[in-house]
Design a protein around this motif. Structure first.
Motif, short mmCIF file in Angstrom:
data_model
loop_
_atom_site.label_atom_id
_atom_site.label_comp_id
_atom_site.label_asym_id
_atom_site.label_seq_id
_atom_site.Cartn_x
_atom_site.Cartn_y
_atom_site.Cartn_z
N ALA A 134 0.96 -1.42 0.27
CA ALA A 134 0.20 0.36 0.47
C ALA A 134 0.80 1.44 0.34
CB ALA A 134 -0.63 -0.13 1.02
N GLY A 135 2.30 1.13 0.25
CA GLY A 135 3.09 2.04 -0.15
C GLY A 135 3.36 2.50 1.13
N ILE A 136 3.09 1.49 2.44
CA ILE A 136 2.89 2.44 4.08
C ILE A 136 4.71 2.96 4.22
CG2 ILE A 136 3.05 2.21 5.70
CD1 ILE A 136 0.35 2.94 5.37
N PHE A 137 5.28 3.84 4.62
CA PHE A 137 6.41 3.69 5.59
C PHE A 137 7.06 3.12 7.01
CE2 PHE A 137 9.38 6.51 8.07
CZ PHE A 137 10.76 6.23 7.04
N GLY A 138 5.86 2.99 7.32
CA GLY A 138 6.47 2.67 8.91
C GLY A 138 4.84 1.83 9.65
N THR A 139 5.26 2.03 10.79
CA THR A 139 3.78 1.07 11.27
C THR A 139 4.24 2.10 13.05
OG1 THR A 139 5.75 -0.60 12.31
CG2 THR A 139 4.07 -1.18 10.36
N LYS A 140 3.40 1.47 13.41
CA LYS A 140 3.10 2.47 14.83
C LYS A 140 2.16 1.16 16.17
CE LYS A 140 -0.08 4.22 17.93
NZ LYS A 140 -0.99 4.64 18.40
N GLU A 141 3.10 0.98 16.96
CA GLU A 141 2.88 -0.02 18.54
C GLU A 141 3.03 0.73 20.14
OE1 GLU A 141 4.53 -1.08 15.27
OE2 GLU A 141 7.07 -0.20 15.85
N ARG A 142 1.89 0.36 20.38
CA ARG A 142 1.47 0.74 21.97
C ARG A 142 1.30 0.09 22.76
NH1 ARG A 142 -3.47 2.43 24.03
NH2 ARG A 142 -2.89 3.98 25.97
N SER A 143 2.14 0.27 23.72
CA SER A 143 2.17 -0.34 25.03
C SER A 143 2.25 0.75 26.35
CB SER A 143 2.97 -1.51 25.39
OG SER A 143 4.13 -1.83 24.15
N VAL A 144 2.03 0.58 26.66
CA VAL A 144 1.00 1.30 27.89
C VAL A 144 1.89 1.07 30.21
CG1 VAL A 144 -0.08 2.71 29.70
CG2 VAL A 144 -0.91 1.87 27.44
N ILE A 145 3.07 1.55 30.34
CA ILE A 145 3.54 1.99 31.15
C ILE A 145 2.68 2.64 32.67
CG2 ILE A 145 5.86 2.79 32.88
CD1 ILE A 145 6.81 2.27 29.77
N ASP A 146 2.13 1.74 33.54
CA ASP A 146 1.30 2.66 34.73
C ASP A 146 2.31 2.79 36.33
OD1 ASP A 146 -1.20 2.95 33.36
OD2 ASP A 146 -1.24 0.93 33.21
N ALA A 147 3.39 2.58 36.08
CA ALA A 147 4.23 2.61 37.34
C ALA A 147 5.76 1.62 37.08
CB ALA A 147 3.88 1.78 38.48
N ALA A 148 6.42 2.91 37.81
CA ALA A 148 8.56 2.39 37.96
C ALA A 148 8.54 1.90 38.52
CB ALA A 148 8.58 3.93 38.48
N ASN A 149 8.27 0.56 37.52
CA ASN A 149 8.04 -0.92 37.57
C ASN A 149 9.16 -1.57 36.78
OD1 ASN A 149 7.73 -3.78 37.36
ND2 ASN A 149 6.71 -3.90 38.45
N ALA A 150 10.93 -2.28 37.20
CA ALA A 150 11.86 -2.19 36.32
C ALA A 150 11.37 -3.54 35.57
CB ALA A 150 13.08 -2.34 37.47
N THR A 181 2.27 6.89 31.73
CA THR A 181 0.32 7.27 31.68
C THR A 181 0.93 9.12 32.36
OG1 THR A 181 -0.38 5.03 31.92
CG2 THR A 181 -1.93 7.24 32.51
N ILE A 182 0.19 9.43 31.83
CA ILE A 182 0.62 11.21 32.31
C ILE A 182 0.03 11.35 33.96
CG2 ILE A 182 0.95 12.69 30.27
CD1 ILE A 182 -1.42 13.87 30.94
N SER A 183 -0.54 10.73 34.45
CA SER A 183 -1.57 10.72 35.87
C SER A 183 -0.50 9.68 37.17
CB SER A 183 -2.73 10.24 35.96
OG SER A 183 -2.82 9.20 35.36
N ILE A 184 0.16 9.11 36.50
CA ILE A 184 1.18 8.03 37.26
C ILE A 184 2.14 9.34 38.53
CG2 ILE A 184 0.18 6.08 36.41
CD1 ILE A 184 3.84 6.16 35.85
N ALA A 190 9.76 6.41 36.40
CA ALA A 190 9.15 5.31 35.24
C ALA A 190 10.28 5.85 34.08
CB ALA A 190 7.95 5.40 35.30
N GLU A 191 10.36 6.84 33.58
CA GLU A 191 10.24 7.92 32.41
C GLU A 191 12.01 7.04 32.67
OE1 GLU A 191 7.62 10.92 31.40
OE2 GLU A 191 9.19 11.67 32.87
N GLU A 192 12.78 7.47 33.77
CA GLU A 192 14.47 7.42 34.04
C GLU A 192 14.89 5.38 33.85
OE1 GLU A 192 16.24 9.38 35.05
OE2 GLU A 192 16.11 10.79 35.92
N ILE A 193 13.58 5.08 34.21
CA ILE A 193 13.90 3.31 33.78
C ILE A 193 13.54 3.17 32.39
CG2 ILE A 193 13.07 1.16 34.53
CD1 ILE A 193 12.30 2.11 36.87
N LEU A 194 12.56 4.03 31.57
CA LEU A 194 12.20 3.56 30.28
C LEU A 194 13.31 3.99 29.36
CD1 LEU A 194 10.42 2.79 28.01
CD2 LEU A 194 9.31 5.33 28.08
N LEU A 195 14.41 5.13 29.88
CA LEU A 195 14.95 5.78 29.36
C LEU A 195 16.58 4.90 29.01
CD1 LEU A 195 16.92 7.77 27.72
CD2 LEU A 195 17.64 9.12 29.89
#
Length: 296
Positions: A134-150, A181-184, A190-195
């Motif tokens: 179809a001429g698509i360049f790329g894809t997107k796939e989402r998961s969610v992090i709700d806590a700073a759980n390593a 999730t912005i409200s946690i 969580a963002e430090e672990i994610l990085l």
């Protein structure tokens, strides 16, 4: 196959990515915000017809072009339909200069270890082949992090990169999206672990290949600067995550080199009841504001 022209636009384009990929679960809410209540459609088919009309109205609006909107993420059903009398992805690239992406995830598992992993994607191989055709360049796939759980964050990122490898093998560029999730209360932790986990997993990307990252606007501005500079990262884009557009734009402007990939914040203020003139003006204002925040 991702074309060189599309890749160059994704790498250097001064603009943002429009997320037009609401799926079955989020479509009623998207329609309601657009001024169409659930009693306006009697079936899922009618619901998807209405959301396609909304997306087509956005994609054909004068301001929706590659000058400020460098890419757009499509839902599978949008890819399979037409806009402006041609296949949606073809229309976006050929007529509007907007690079098309495809959302491929099938939603989220129940929460475990403070995260929601992606569900299995049946028929992934065939779906990716259809995307290439179809001429698509790329894809997107989402998961969610709700806590700073390593453990949870490590698992989510590993799952994302494993799927990303399958996407890369087809010649497509994956947008890896582990949303915090912005409200946690422990968002910054969580963002430090994610990085750290993303940096670790980038080592597994073959030399000469690149992924994109779609991340929640970080609590600490410029946290993701090392990812933006990483040779295996084509672009880092931000999700609005429930922030209102003005707040999302203000946060985005603090993050140098990060560009928007907004969904709800893009369509905020658009309504089925608006005349085309009103609709186009409201969309143009939204595009201008998100574009300005993206090029800081």
């Amino acid at each position: 196959m991702a074309s060189d022209a599309m890749k160059e636009q994704m790498k250097t384009g001064q603009g943002f990515i429009a997320a037009l990929d609401q799926s079955g679960g989020s479509t009623p809410k998207a329609l309601r915000l657009y001024g169409i209540e659930e009693d306006a459609y009697a079936s899922e088919d009618e619901m998807f017809d209405l959301i396609h009309e909304m997306r087509a109205r956005i994609a054909t609006a004068p301001a929706f072009n590659g000058e400020k909107v460098i890419g757009a993420i499509l839902f599978e059903m949008t890819m399979d339909r037409e806009i402006g009398g041609m296949p949606s992805a073809t229309y976006l690239w050929k007529e509007r200069g907007v690079v098309p992406f495809l959302k491929i995830d099938k939603g989220l598992e129940d929460e475990a270890d403070g995260v929601r992993r992606m569900k299995p994607i049946p028929g992934l191989d065939a779906l990716l082949d259809r995307a290439v055709a179809a001429g698509i360049f790329g894809t997107k796939e989402r998961s969610v992090i709700d806590a700073a759980n390593a453990k949870g964050i490590a698992d989510v990122v590993a799952q994302q990169f494993k799927l990303g490898a399958e996407v890369l093998a087809k010649g497509l560029v994956p947008i890896i999206e582990p949303e915090v999730t912005i409200s946690i209360p422990d968002k910054e932790a969580a963002e430090e672990i994610l990085l750290a986990e993303i940096q670790k997993n980038l080592d597994s990307v073959p030399d000469g290949q690149q992924v994109m990252l779609k991340l929640t606007l970080p609590t600490r501005a410029n946290l993701y600067a090392p990812l933006i500079a990483h040779p295996k990262v084509l672009r880092v884009v931000a999700l609005s995550g429930g922030y209102a557009r003005d707040e999302a734009n203000a946060k985005l402007a603090e993050n140098t080199g990060m560009i928007a990939s907004f969904s709800r914040a893009l369509t905020e203020g658009l309504s089925a009841q608006q005349s085309d003139e009103e609709f186009n003006a409201a969309l143009s204002d939204a595009i201008d504001a998100i574009h300005a925040a993206s090029i800081t």
